[in-house]
Design a protein around this motif. Structure first.
Motif, PDB file in Angstrom:
ATOM      1  N   ILE A 283     -14.891  -6.830  -1.606  1.00 19.28           N
ATOM      2  CA  ILE A 283     -13.904  -6.014  -2.303  1.00 19.28           C
ATOM      3  C   ILE A 283     -13.956  -4.597  -1.744  1.00 19.28           C
ATOM      4  N   ARG A 284     -12.807  -3.999  -1.593  1.00 16.07           N
ATOM      5  CA  ARG A 284     -12.722  -2.670  -0.992  1.00 16.07           C
ATOM      6  C   ARG A 284     -13.396  -1.637  -1.886  1.00 16.07           C
ATOM      7  N   THR A 285     -14.215  -0.796  -1.267  1.00 18.37           N
ATOM      8  CA  THR A 285     -14.874   0.297  -1.977  1.00 18.37           C
ATOM      9  C   THR A 285     -14.689   1.592  -1.195  1.00 18.37           C
ATOM     10  N   GLY A 286     -14.791   2.700  -1.884  1.00 19.19           N
ATOM     11  CA  GLY A 286     -14.754   4.020  -1.278  1.00 19.19           C
ATOM     12  C   GLY A 286     -15.790   4.864  -1.971  1.00 19.19           C
ATOM     13  N   ASP A 287     -15.335   5.854  -2.758  1.00 20.85           N
ATOM     14  CA  ASP A 287     -16.258   6.572  -3.629  1.00 20.85           C
ATOM     15  C   ASP A 287     -16.746   5.651  -4.736  1.00 20.85           C
ATOM     16  N   GLY A 288     -15.938   4.644  -5.061  1.00 20.06           N
ATOM     17  CA  GLY A 288     -16.291   3.611  -6.028  1.00 20.06           C
ATOM     18  C   GLY A 288     -15.546   2.346  -5.672  1.00 20.06           C
ATOM     19  N   ILE A 289     -15.348   1.477  -6.644  1.00 17.41           N
ATOM     20  CA  ILE A 289     -14.571   0.257  -6.431  1.00 17.41           C
ATOM     21  C   ILE A 289     -13.100   0.635  -6.487  1.00 17.41           C
ATOM     22  N   VAL A 290     -12.384   0.442  -5.388  1.00 18.92           N
ATOM     23  CA  VAL A 290     -11.011   0.930  -5.276  1.00 18.92           C
ATOM     24  C   VAL A 290     -10.057   0.020  -6.048  1.00 18.92           C
ATOM     25  N   VAL A 291      -9.241   0.632  -6.911  1.00 22.73           N
ATOM     26  CA  VAL A 291      -8.249  -0.112  -7.694  1.00 22.73           C
ATOM     27  C   VAL A 291      -6.887   0.557  -7.555  1.00 22.73           C
ATOM     28  N   ASP A 292      -5.833  -0.188  -7.901  1.00 23.74           N
ATOM     29  CA  ASP A 292      -4.492   0.367  -7.915  1.00 23.74           C
ATOM     30  C   ASP A 292      -4.165   0.897  -9.305  1.00 23.74           C
TER      31      ASP A 292
END
Length: 420
Positions: free
Chosen positions: A271-280
């Motif tokens: 699952i895509r993450t960045g600063d956290g778990i990325v959501v729309d």
């Protein structure tokens, strides 16, 4: 507690805890997001089966009380802390249980208890783990507390009952609240923080001086401008080694240094993450039927842009919206959260970015007692601080949402509670 609507395929764990192999909705994490999400599900569906899987030892509880009202309000007791999630929503709450694997394509999770569960929709609300102190022996010592959970509160409360001197590390809202709480319990308290003046990273200079003075006048020793770089925890107490060679010695130490986001389960599942778990905007990840909310979710705020927020208002509002969306609502999360703190009878609330290095416009009805501070970046208001100004967060959001270059003079009196 077992859901009143269990799946027909169910069994019992070896330790006697109820499990169900399939649920309509599974929530990973047992904090305030989980409680709000379960209630959000029930707003749309009274019959769906819900499981909350938590590695905590307590069912969902009101976290802010751990550093605020439980210390300062004698009318607020431990009985007021649990949220009653299982009783109110019928969710099955599995405690002391960690999810070890997530397979989004199969709609399955595994736990460290050996169980495999399937779901129709899944919410990731893992929160974070407290940043530890670099203290030798700290991980095994009863004298060192990295503050996060209800169990940490109980531990610190026990220490405060007999320790003569406790060091608090961290000048953010958790650290400052704990220092205020401890000194009001009669504990000799020293607060170690990394900023030149307590609060100077978020408040304008004069307000930070006032904020620090509140602590000194209450009896808190402030040690500022230095980080803890080492130390030792032993049977007799704790020594903290600071930048520059100084040391602080205390019977015990508690830290509030923020959290490390628990995104490893999402990362391992691709699952895509960045600063956290990325959501729309609907709190969906990039995997089918998997959502995320709370401290660990990086989401697109409609006013402030993409960010991750670690505060209770966001946990409650985002959790509720996530629950509704798990149950098919398909609604965007449009709430811009605020955060608050309360120490020594002063309550402040904030929306947006508070950065002590930014330009500010201050609007005081009573200097340092009641007023509004606007934070500006490139001629736009990016943050609003409400100092003892209640019921004005909607007004603050309206200011932040305004387009165009800010008229600084027009900010004076813009939010009720300021100078007018």
């Amino acid at each position: 507690m077992t859901s009143p609507h269990p799946d027909p395929h169910s069994d019992t764990r070896a330790d006697g805890a109820p499990t169900t192999s399939a649920y309509d909705h599974i929530i990973v994490g047992g904090g305030m997001v989980a409680d709000a999400a379960a209630r959000g599900i029930r707003e749309r569906d009274q019959d769906a089966s819900i499981a909350i899987i938590s590695d905590d030892i307590d069912e969902p509880y009101t976290r802010p009380a751990l550093s605020k009202k439980l210390w300062t309000d004698p009318e607020f007791t431990w009985d007021d802390v649990p949220l009653g999630t299982a009783e109110d929503t019928g969710a099955t709450v599995l405690l002391r249980t960690r999810v070890t694997a997530l397979r989004p394509e199969a709609h399955e999770i595994d736990t460290d208890a050996g169980g495999t569960f399937s779901y129709r929709t899944l919410l990731l609300a893992p929160g974070g783990r407290p940043v530890p102190l670099p203290v030798e022996g700290g991980g095994k010592s009863d004298r060192v507390v990295a503050f996060r959970t209800a169990e940490d509160y109980r531990h610190l409360r026990a220490l405060a009952a007999h320790a003569e001197r406790i060091a608090v590390v961290g000048g953010g809202y958790i650290g400052s609240e704990l220092a205020a709480a401890l000194v009001q319990q009669g504990v000799d308290t020293v607060l170690v923080h990394s900023t030149p003046t307590l609060g100077s990273d978020v408040f304008p200079a004069d307000l930070a001086e006032h904020f620090a003075a509140m602590f000194r006048e209450a009896g808190v020793e402030l040690v500022g401008g230095r980080e803890v770089v080492g130390g030792v925890a032993g049977d007799a107490g704790v020594r903290l080694d600071l930048e520059g060679g100084d040391t602080v010695v205390a019977d015990a130490v508690v830290s509030g240094l923020g959290i490390e986001v628990r995104s490893e389960l999402a990362e391992a599942a691709g699952i895509r993450t960045g600063d956290g778990i990325v959501v729309d905007a609907r709190l969906r990840t990039d995997r089918p039927d998997v959502y995320a909310a709370g401290d660990a979710a990086e989401y697109p705020d409609r006013i402030l842009g993409r960010r991750r927020v670690e505060h209770v208002d966001n946990a409650e509002q985002m959790g509720r919206q996530a629950g509704r969306n798990l149950a098919g609502a398909e609604e965007e999360y449009t709430h811009t959260p605020y955060y608050y703190s309360a120490v020594f009878g002063t309550r402040y609330e904030a929306v947006g970015t508070l950065d002590g290095s930014l330009e500010t416009v201050e609007d005081w009805a009573e200097p340092r007692e009641r007023g509004v501070v606007y934070y500006l970046d490139e001629d736009r208001v990016v943050g609003v601080l409400l100092w003892n100004v209640p019921d004005a967060t909607d007004d603050a959001r309206a200011v932040l949402a305004e387009e165009g270059t800010v008229d600084r003079a027009a900010l004076i009196g813009r939010i009720p509670g300021g100078s007018r």
